[in-house]
Design a protein around this motif. Structure first.
Motif, PDB file in Angstrom:
ATOM      1  N   UNK A  82      38.763 109.046 -89.465  1.00 14.06           N
ATOM      2  CA  UNK A  82      38.805 107.873 -88.582  1.00 14.06           C
ATOM      3  C   UNK A  82      37.398 107.445 -88.157  1.00 14.06           C
ATOM      4  N   UNK A  83      36.572 108.446 -87.810  1.00 17.27           N
ATOM      5  CA  UNK A  83      35.199 108.158 -87.392  1.00 17.27           C
ATOM      6  C   UNK A  83      34.400 107.527 -88.527  1.00 17.27           C
ATOM      7  N   UNK A  84      34.606 108.035 -89.734  1.00 19.82           N
ATOM      8  CA  UNK A  84      33.925 107.489 -90.903  1.00 19.82           C
ATOM      9  C   UNK A  84      34.358 106.042 -91.155  1.00 19.82           C
ATOM     10  N   UNK A  85      35.629 105.774 -90.946  1.00 24.92           N
ATOM     11  CA  UNK A  85      36.151 104.427 -91.130  1.00 24.92           C
ATOM     12  C   UNK A  85      35.501 103.452 -90.141  1.00 24.92           C
ATOM     13  N   UNK A  86      35.377 103.874 -88.900  1.00 28.58           N
ATOM     14  CA  UNK A  86      34.757 103.026 -87.875  1.00 28.58           C
ATOM     15  C   UNK A  86      33.291 102.754 -88.218  1.00 28.58           C
ATOM     16  N   UNK A  87      32.612 103.752 -88.759  1.00 25.15           N
ATOM     17  CA  UNK A  87      31.214 103.578 -89.155  1.00 25.15           C
ATOM     18  C   UNK A  87      31.097 102.549 -90.278  1.00 25.15           C
ATOM     19  N   UNK A  88      32.061 102.576 -91.190  1.00 24.32           N
ATOM     20  CA  UNK A  88      32.058 101.609 -92.290  1.00 24.32           C
ATOM     21  C   UNK A  88      32.299 100.193 -91.770  1.00 24.32           C
ATOM     22  N   UNK A  89      33.210 100.056 -90.805  1.00 22.79           N
ATOM     23  CA  UNK A  89      33.434  98.736 -90.202  1.00 22.79           C
ATOM     24  C   UNK A  89      32.183  98.268 -89.459  1.00 22.79           C
ATOM     25  N   UNK A  90      31.505  99.198 -88.815  1.00 17.08           N
ATOM     26  CA  UNK A  90      30.259  98.853 -88.121  1.00 17.08           C
ATOM     27  C   UNK A  90      29.212  98.362 -89.123  1.00 17.08           C
ATOM     28  N   UNK A  91      29.173  99.022 -90.281  1.00 17.09           N
ATOM     29  CA  UNK A  91      28.220  98.597 -91.305  1.00 17.09           C
ATOM     30  C   UNK A  91      28.587  97.212 -91.833  1.00 17.09           C
ATOM     31  N   UNK A  92      29.866  96.973 -92.036  1.00 20.03           N
ATOM     32  CA  UNK A  92      30.320  95.662 -92.507  1.00 20.03           C
ATOM     33  C   UNK A  92      29.948  94.573 -91.497  1.00 20.03           C
ATOM     34  N   UNK A  93      30.085  94.908 -90.216  1.00 16.45           N
ATOM     35  CA  UNK A  93      29.745  93.961 -89.156  1.00 16.45           C
ATOM     36  C   UNK A  93      28.242  93.665 -89.157  1.00 16.45           C
ATOM     37  N   UNK A  94      27.419  94.701 -89.311  1.00 19.13           N
ATOM     38  CA  UNK A  94      25.972  94.505 -89.360  1.00 19.13           C
ATOM     39  C   UNK A  94      25.568  93.672 -90.573  1.00 19.13           C
ATOM     40  N   UNK A  95      26.250  93.876 -91.686  1.00 19.30           N
ATOM     41  CA  UNK A  95      25.985  93.069 -92.880  1.00 19.30           C
ATOM     42  C   UNK A  95      26.328  91.602 -92.642  1.00 19.30           C
ATOM     43  N   UNK A  96      27.412  91.365 -91.901  1.00 19.05           N
ATOM     44  CA  UNK A  96      27.798  89.985 -91.591  1.00 19.05           C
ATOM     45  C   UNK A  96      26.771  89.335 -90.670  1.00 19.05           C
ATOM     46  N   UNK A  97      26.245  90.089 -89.717  1.00 18.00           N
ATOM     47  CA  UNK A  97      25.216  89.557 -88.813  1.00 18.00           C
ATOM     48  C   UNK A  97      23.929  89.248 -89.581  1.00 18.00           C
ATOM     49  N   UNK A  98      23.565  90.141 -90.493  1.00 20.74           N
ATOM     50  CA  UNK A  98      22.367  89.910 -91.312  1.00 20.74           C
ATOM     51  C   UNK A  98      22.550  88.656 -92.161  1.00 20.74           C
ATOM     52  N   UNK A  99      23.747  88.479 -92.709  1.00 19.91           N
ATOM     53  CA  UNK A  99      24.048  87.300 -93.519  1.00 19.91           C
ATOM     54  C   UNK A  99      23.848  86.022 -92.709  1.00 19.91           C
ATOM     55  N   UNK A 100      24.334  86.029 -91.479  1.00 22.51           N
ATOM     56  CA  UNK A 100      24.192  84.861 -90.604  1.00 22.51           C
ATOM     57  C   UNK A 100      22.716  84.560 -90.331  1.00 22.51           C
ATOM     58  N   UNK A 101      21.964  85.575 -89.919  1.00 22.78           N
ATOM     59  CA  UNK A 101      20.551  85.385 -89.581  1.00 22.78           C
ATOM     60  C   UNK A 101      19.741  84.950 -90.799  1.00 22.78           C
ATOM     61  N   UNK A 102      20.024  85.554 -91.940  1.00 21.78           N
ATOM     62  CA  UNK A 102      19.291  85.181 -93.157  1.00 21.78           C
ATOM     63  C   UNK A 102      19.575  83.737 -93.540  1.00 21.78           C
ATOM     64  N   UNK A 103      20.832  83.325 -93.459  1.00 21.75           N
ATOM     65  CA  UNK A 103      21.190  81.958 -93.827  1.00 21.75           C
ATOM     66  C   UNK A 103      20.577  80.929 -92.884  1.00 21.75           C
ATOM     67  N   UNK A 104      20.453  81.276 -91.603  1.00 24.14           N
ATOM     68  CA  UNK A 104      19.791  80.366 -90.658  1.00 24.14           C
ATOM     69  C   UNK A 104      18.340  80.153 -91.095  1.00 24.14           C
ATOM     70  N   UNK A 105      17.642  81.244 -91.372  1.00 27.14           N
ATOM     71  CA  UNK A 105      16.242  81.155 -91.794  1.00 27.14           C
ATOM     72  C   UNK A 105      16.110  80.416 -93.122  1.00 27.14           C
TER      73      UNK A 105
END
Length: 205
Positions: A1-24
Motif C-alpha cells: 500500500x505504501x509503495x502504491x501511494x509513493x507511485x501515485x505521488x510520483x505520478x502527481x509530481x510528473x503532472x506538476x512538472x508537465x504543467x510547469x514545463x508547458x507554461x515555460x
C-alpha cells in the motif's frame, strides 16, 4: 500500500512538472514564433498552453484516484477535458486561417532556428516524461495514467513535426515548409480535441 501511494505521488509530481514545463515552453514559443513570424512555432506555443489546462485536469484526476481508485471522473475533470477539446478545435481553425494567409501573401518566416532548438529540447523532455508516466502507469495498472502517457506521446510527435519543418526551412528556404509543418500540428490538434471530448464522456476515465 505504501509503495502504491509513493507511485501515485510520483505520478502527481510528473503532472506538476508537465504543467510547469508547458507554461515555460508556451511563453518562449509564442514570443519567438511571433518575432520570427513562424506559424508552426507560434501554434506549438499555443498548444503548450492548452496542454496546461489538460495537465491541471490530470493532476486533479491523480489526486482522486490516489484517494479512491474506484471513483468516477468528477465535474472538474470533465470541464477541463471539454475546455481542452474546444481549445484544440479553435487552435486548428486559427492555424488553418494562418496557412491561408501565408499562402495568399507568400509569407515566409524570418528564421526557424529557434523552432529547431525548442523542438529538440521538447523531444528530450517529453520522451522522458512519456517513459516515466508509462512506467508508473504500468506499475499501478492505471489506464488513466497510461492514457496521459499517450497524450504525452502526441506531444513528442508535435515536437518532431516542428523540428522537421524548421529544419527544412532553415536548410533549404522552402517557402511552404512552415505551412506544411502547421498542417501537421492541425492533424494532431484535431485528434487531441476529439480524444478529450471522448474522455469527458467516459465515466470510468
Amino acid at each position: 500500500m505504501e509503495q502504491q501511494l509513493k507511485l501515485y505521488d510520483r505520478a502527481y509530481l510528473l503532472s506538476l512538472f508537465t504543467i510547469l514545463y508547458n507554461v515555460l515552453e508556451g511563453i518562449v514559443s509564442i514570443i519567438l514564433g511571433y518575432e520570427d513570424q513562424t506559424l508552426t512555432l507560434f501554434g506549438f506555443g499555443i498548444d503548450s498552453f492548452i496542454e496546461v489546462v489538460s495537465g491541471i485536469g490530470i493532476a486533479v484526476m491523480i489526486i482522486r484516484i490516489r484517494l479512491n481508485p474506484e471513483t468516477s471522473i468528477n465535474k472538474f475533470e470533465i470541464t477541463a477535458l471539454k475546455i481542452t477539446g474546444a481549445a484544440f478545435y479553435l487552435l486548428s481553425i486559427g492555424l488553418v486561417m494562418g496557412i491561408v494567409f501565408n499562402i495568399i501573401n507568400h509569407h515566409k518566416p524570418e528564421t526557424t532556428f529557434w523552432g529547431i532548438i525548442i523542438s529538440i529540447v521538447s523531444i528530450i523532455v517529453m520522451t522522458w516524461l512519456l517513459l516515466s508516466k508509462r512506467t508508473v502507469g504500468n506499475q499501478l495498472s492505471s489506464e488513466a495514467i497510461l492514457s496521459d502517457a499517450g497524450c504525452t506521446k502526441i506531444c513528442v510527435y508535435m515536437s518532431i513535426v516542428l523540428l522537421v519543418s524548421s529544419l527544412i526551412y532553415e536548410l533549404t528556404g522552402f517557402i511552404y515548409a512552415d505551412s506544411i509543418g502547421t498542417l501537421g500540428l492541425i492533424y494532431f490538434s484535431v485528434s487531441e480535441g476529439k480524444e478529450a471530448f471522448e474522455k469527458a464522456g467516459n465515466k470510468k476515465y
